[in-house]
Design an enzyme around this catalytic site. Structure first.
Site, PDB file in Angstrom:
ATOM      1  N   HIS A   1      19.528   2.510  25.806  1.00 46.91           N
ATOM      2  CA  HIS A   1      19.311   2.028  24.459  1.00 46.91           C
ATOM      3  C   HIS A   1      20.309   3.094  23.666  1.00 46.91           C
ATOM      4  O   HIS A   1      21.047   2.663  22.740  1.00 46.91           O
ATOM      5  CB  HIS A   1      17.838   2.589  24.073  1.00 46.91           C
ATOM      6  CG  HIS A   1      16.856   1.641  24.299  1.00 46.91           C
ATOM      7  ND1 HIS A   1      17.025   0.362  24.076  1.00 46.91           N
ATOM      8  CD2 HIS A   1      15.875   1.813  25.031  1.00 46.91           C
ATOM      9  CE1 HIS A   1      15.841  -0.454  24.602  1.00 46.91           C
ATOM     10  NE2 HIS A   1      14.941   0.281  25.056  1.00 46.91           N
TER      11      HIS A   1
ATOM     12  N   ASP B   1      10.497  -3.983  23.799  1.00 48.82           N
ATOM     13  CA  ASP B   1      11.777  -4.374  23.722  1.00 48.82           C
ATOM     14  C   ASP B   1      12.172  -5.998  23.598  1.00 48.82           C
ATOM     15  O   ASP B   1      12.783  -6.380  22.634  1.00 48.82           O
ATOM     16  CB  ASP B   1      13.057  -3.681  24.639  1.00 48.82           C
ATOM     17  CG  ASP B   1      12.877  -2.209  24.277  1.00 48.82           C
ATOM     18  OD1 ASP B   1      12.509  -1.644  23.453  1.00 48.82           O
ATOM     19  OD2 ASP B   1      12.921  -1.638  25.530  1.00 48.82           O
TER      20      ASP B   1
ATOM     21  N   GLY C   1       2.068   3.553  -5.289  1.00 50.75           N
ATOM     22  CA  GLY C   1       1.945   4.251  -6.274  1.00 50.75           C
ATOM     23  C   GLY C   1       1.221   3.317  -7.436  1.00 50.75           C
ATOM     24  O   GLY C   1       1.454   3.933  -8.575  1.00 50.75           O
ATOM     25  N   LYS C   2       0.343   2.479  -7.120  1.00 53.28           N
ATOM     26  CA  LYS C   2      -0.179   1.555  -8.114  1.00 53.28           C
ATOM     27  C   LYS C   2      -1.437   2.494  -8.855  1.00 53.28           C
ATOM     28  O   LYS C   2      -1.393   2.520 -10.021  1.00 53.28           O
ATOM     29  CB  LYS C   2      -0.703   0.222  -7.516  1.00 53.28           C
ATOM     30  CG  LYS C   2       0.440  -0.605  -6.681  1.00 53.28           C
ATOM     31  CD  LYS C   2      -0.231  -1.757  -6.454  1.00 53.28           C
ATOM     32  CE  LYS C   2      -1.036  -1.595  -5.331  1.00 53.28           C
ATOM     33  NZ  LYS C   2      -0.647  -1.037  -4.135  1.00 53.28           N
TER      34      LYS C   2
ATOM     35  N   PRO D   1       0.771  -1.207  -0.114  1.00 53.49           N
ATOM     36  CA  PRO D   1      -0.191   0.073  -0.098  1.00 53.49           C
ATOM     37  C   PRO D   1       0.971   1.202  -0.047  1.00 53.49           C
ATOM     38  O   PRO D   1       1.947   1.427   0.567  1.00 53.49           O
ATOM     39  CB  PRO D   1      -0.828  -0.046   1.125  1.00 53.49           C
ATOM     40  CG  PRO D   1      -0.884  -1.759   1.537  1.00 53.49           C
ATOM     41  CD  PRO D   1       0.452  -2.134   1.061  1.00 53.49           C
ATOM     42  N   GLY D   2       0.416   2.011  -0.884  1.00 54.07           N
ATOM     43  CA  GLY D   2       1.059   3.576  -0.808  1.00 54.07           C
ATOM     44  C   GLY D   2       2.420   3.718  -1.637  1.00 54.07           C
ATOM     45  O   GLY D   2       3.102   4.586  -1.816  1.00 54.07           O
TER      46      GLY D   2
ATOM     47  N   HIS E   1      16.366   4.382  31.138  1.00 51.22           N
ATOM     48  CA  HIS E   1      16.000   3.267  30.062  1.00 51.22           C
ATOM     49  C   HIS E   1      16.321   3.709  28.763  1.00 51.22           C
ATOM     50  O   HIS E   1      17.056   2.988  28.034  1.00 51.22           O
ATOM     51  CB  HIS E   1      14.412   2.937  30.286  1.00 51.22           C
ATOM     52  CG  HIS E   1      13.880   1.967  29.106  1.00 51.22           C
ATOM     53  ND1 HIS E   1      13.768   0.792  29.532  1.00 51.22           N
ATOM     54  CD2 HIS E   1      13.545   1.729  27.847  1.00 51.22           C
ATOM     55  CE1 HIS E   1      13.269  -0.121  28.536  1.00 51.22           C
ATOM     56  NE2 HIS E   1      13.191   0.827  27.541  1.00 51.22           N
ATOM     57  N   GLU E   2      15.895   4.933  28.305  1.00 53.85           N
ATOM     58  CA  GLU E   2      16.345   5.334  26.889  1.00 53.85           C
ATOM     59  C   GLU E   2      17.579   5.706  26.710  1.00 53.85           C
ATOM     60  O   GLU E   2      18.300   5.393  25.713  1.00 53.85           O
ATOM     61  CB  GLU E   2      15.465   6.611  26.438  1.00 53.85           C
ATOM     62  CG  GLU E   2      13.966   6.302  26.738  1.00 53.85           C
ATOM     63  CD  GLU E   2      13.526   5.066  25.857  1.00 53.85           C
ATOM     64  OE1 GLU E   2      14.011   5.100  24.711  1.00 53.85           O
ATOM     65  OE2 GLU E   2      12.462   4.717  26.066  1.00 53.85           O
TER      66      GLU E   2
END
Length: 631
Positions: free
Chosen positions: A435, A508, A214-215, A211-212, A431-432
């Site tokens: 990462h 995660d 360009g058909k 989907p998306g 926490h971030e």
């Protein structure tokens, strides 16, 4: 074949006409009743007196054939000077005739009976009302009959040149697909060029893509470029609640196409009508199968179907019937993939023509920072940037507007209105930070883009955002192991800084488990299991075809798979713990800065943690190169 003209519903129109037809005669009757004076019946002597006084203004002499009596009617002036209708029965004679001639200005002889005129005058409104009602009801009945007959008519719309035209210049990022459909248009324009070598025009072209990609846009470009009639219809327009309607519409559509041949018929979302038969449990109902059978026969049946090219689009080719996909029906299948870097740049340039960009905007940087974006995503990105700049009252779109729009399209909008207490903010910050820090020390991980503890999109608390520096079509085992370590960095940071763990690492853990399972079962990256595919089919489940399929392995193999997944995820967690234990001071510093500033970019994090003036040294060798930070 355009849409029906808008208008009032038939029931409303009928009610309006009924009100008019009933109200108008009643109003006229009341008006005439009020305006008409009562007729006075005079005796002969009174009439002679009025006549001799010269007060008779008009006299109409009438003889009744049935009785032979004479009547005079008209208007006279009363003693007060008012006009008064009258009627009198007289014995008509020469003397009376002379008196009427001398005294009355207006006189008339009518020897015919006025009975029929009076009868007609009384029943004329009723006859008029009945006639109009009959006319209206007959119209409604005929319209209903025409509507019932329209069920089997095709709903394909003929594209006209006065509509908004899309050309191949408006399509970018799918150059190979454009070349294939341009060949079809060239054949329609000059068929002799191909027939000289014995070539035949393809009967059908099937465009396949996510989907998306360009058909439908490519189909609109075909309509804009072709000099032949172009019919457009959706797959869902065929099947209705009435049995046989879909097949009838297919036949009518191809008959219409043959009358306009050579022409192109575009069927969007053909999987709605072309789903596979022979599916057993969960198969399509008979109406859909009849429609599909009619489509198969019309595309390549006993009768030749020359001059009609069918172009169809779908994002579910796995559910289409094999008889529909064979050469002779869809001779050519065009796969439309996600655009690469050059394709994304071309798509951005196409959509940027409609907006005002600032002088500092470099669309190539935006294209490099949007891997995995479809054409629809890129169009949405440009539109979101324009809306953002307009809300801020800017005269043009700046680079920061495009970058914010990219982040919004990929990760969602910031939700600063969410109330988060200080404890959750601290957990989210470390926490971030875990990462981000593990990602900086993993050389094969996806480059860091931004870290935030502001809720954004599906992230309930915070997010660490990574952007690949280039398009990737394969991933090595080393890259996957680094990605797993980054995913487990949040859980390792919670253990290191909070002496506890939270449920914030649920997403995660799920992603890490999926990665490890694919490494073992699908990509053959486990030495213990070996290069075996234990994942089964990687397609959408099609009920009826897949529900009875059995692709299982032994319990011993399943146990070994579980042990390998556990080992891979455990090694990634141990690696993340080791990195964070070695760089605990950096983890504390990054977490504290996130609590203060909430959002940090990759360049800001590098400057914060690896500046040369800190401890008199530079960053360690395991750090990512600075030029790997995207855009």
């Amino acid at each position: 074949m355009g849409p029906d003209r808008p208008g009032r519903p038939p029931l409303v129109t009928l009610v309006v006409w009924m009100v008019i037809l009933f109200a108008l005669p009643i109003a006229l009757w009341l008006f005439n009743g009020r305006s008409r004076q009562r007729v006075v019946d005079l005796v002969a002597s009174e009439f002679e007196t009025v006549l001799q006084d010269g007060r008779v203004q008009s006299a109409i002499v009438t003889k009744d054939p049935a009785s032979g009596s004479w009547w005079i009617s008209g208007v006279y002036l009363s003693k007060e000077g008012k006009r008064q209708p009258y009627r009198v029965e007289v014995a008509y004679s020469d003397r009376l005739d002379k008196a009427l001639y001398d005294k009355v200005p207006y006189r008339k002889f009518d020897t015919k009976s006025n009975v029929w005129s009076q009868v007609l005058y009384s029943i004329l409104p009723i006859l008029l009302l009945i006639g109009l009602l009959y006319f209206l009801f007959s119209r409604q009945i005929k319209a209903a009959g025409r509507g019932a007959l329209q069920f089997g008519k095709s709903r394909a719309r003929l594209m006209t040149p006065n509509q908004e035209r899309v050309t191949f210049a408006d399509v970018s990022g799918i150059e190979e697909a454009k070349e294939e459909v341009e060949e079809i248009i060239d054949f329609l324009r000059d068929p002799g060029k191909f027939r000289r070598l014995g070539g035949k025009i393809p009967k059908g072209v099937l465009m396949i893509g996510a989907p998306g990609t360009g058909k439908t846009l490519l189909a609109r470009a075909i309509a804009g470029e072709a000099d032949v009639p172009f019919f457009s219809i959706s797959g869902s327009d065929f099947v209705e609640m009435f049995v046989g309607v879909g097949a009838s519409r297919v036949r009518d559509m191809f008959e219409e196409g043959k009358r306009h041949a050579p022409c192109i018929i575009f069927i969007d979302e053909i999987d709605a009508v072309g789903r596979s038969r022979f599916t057993g449990i969960g198969g399509g109902h008979d109406e859909r199968e009849q429609t599909l059978n009619a489509l198969l026969v019309e595309m390549d049946g006993f009768e030749p179907n020359t001059g009609v090219i069918v172009v169809a689009a779908t994002n579910r080719p796995d559910v289409l019937d094999p008889a529909l996909l064979r050469p002779g029906r869809f001779d050519r299948q065009i796969t439309i993939d996600m655009p690469d870097l050059r394709g994304r740049l071309g798509i951005l340039n196409v959509h940027a023509r409609k907006v005002k960009l600032g002088p500092d905007v470099d669309l190539e940087i935006i294209a490099r920072g949007t891997p995995g974006f479809s054409g629809a995503d890129l169009a949405n990105l440009i539109n979101e940037a324009a809306l953002l700049a307009a809300r801020q009252g800017k005269p043009f779109i700046a680079t920061e507007d495009l970058e914010e729009a990219r982040d919004k399209v990929r990760w969602g909008k910031e939700r600063r209105s969410r109330s988060i207490d200080e404890k959750d903010r601290r957990v989210t910050a470390y926490h971030e930070a875990g990462h981000a820090l593990v990602g900086l020390f993993c050389p094969n991980a996806t480059p860091l883009h931004k870290v935030t503890i502001v809720p954004r999109g599906a992230a309930f608390l915070g997010a660490t955002m990574h952007l690949p520096e280039k398009d990737r079509y394969t991933q090595s085992r080393g890259e996957l192991e680094d990605e797993l370590a980054v995913l487990m960095g949040g859980r390792a940071a919670e253990e290191a800084m909070l002496d506890d763990i939270t449920s914030g690492a649920a997403m995660d853990i799920r992603q890490a488990t999926e990665f490890a399972r694919k490494m073992v079962c699908q990509w053959g990256m486990s030495e213990r299991i070996g290069p075996l595919n234990l994942a089964g089919r990687q397609e959408h489940v099609f009920l009826g075809r897949d529900i009875t399929r059995s692709e299982e392995h032994s319990e011993e193999t399943a146990r070994e798979v579980d042990e390998e997944i556990r080992r891979i995820v455990g090694e990634a967690l141990d690696r993340a713990r080791k990195i964070l234990d070695t760089n605990r001071d950096k983890l504390e510093k990054l977490g504290a800065t996130l609590l203060e500033r909430e959002t940090l970019g990759a360049a800001e994090i590098r400057e914060l943690l690896f500046s040369e003036n800190e401890d008199g040294g530079a960053a360690p060798d395991t750090e990512q190169p600075a030029d790997r930070t995207p855009g």
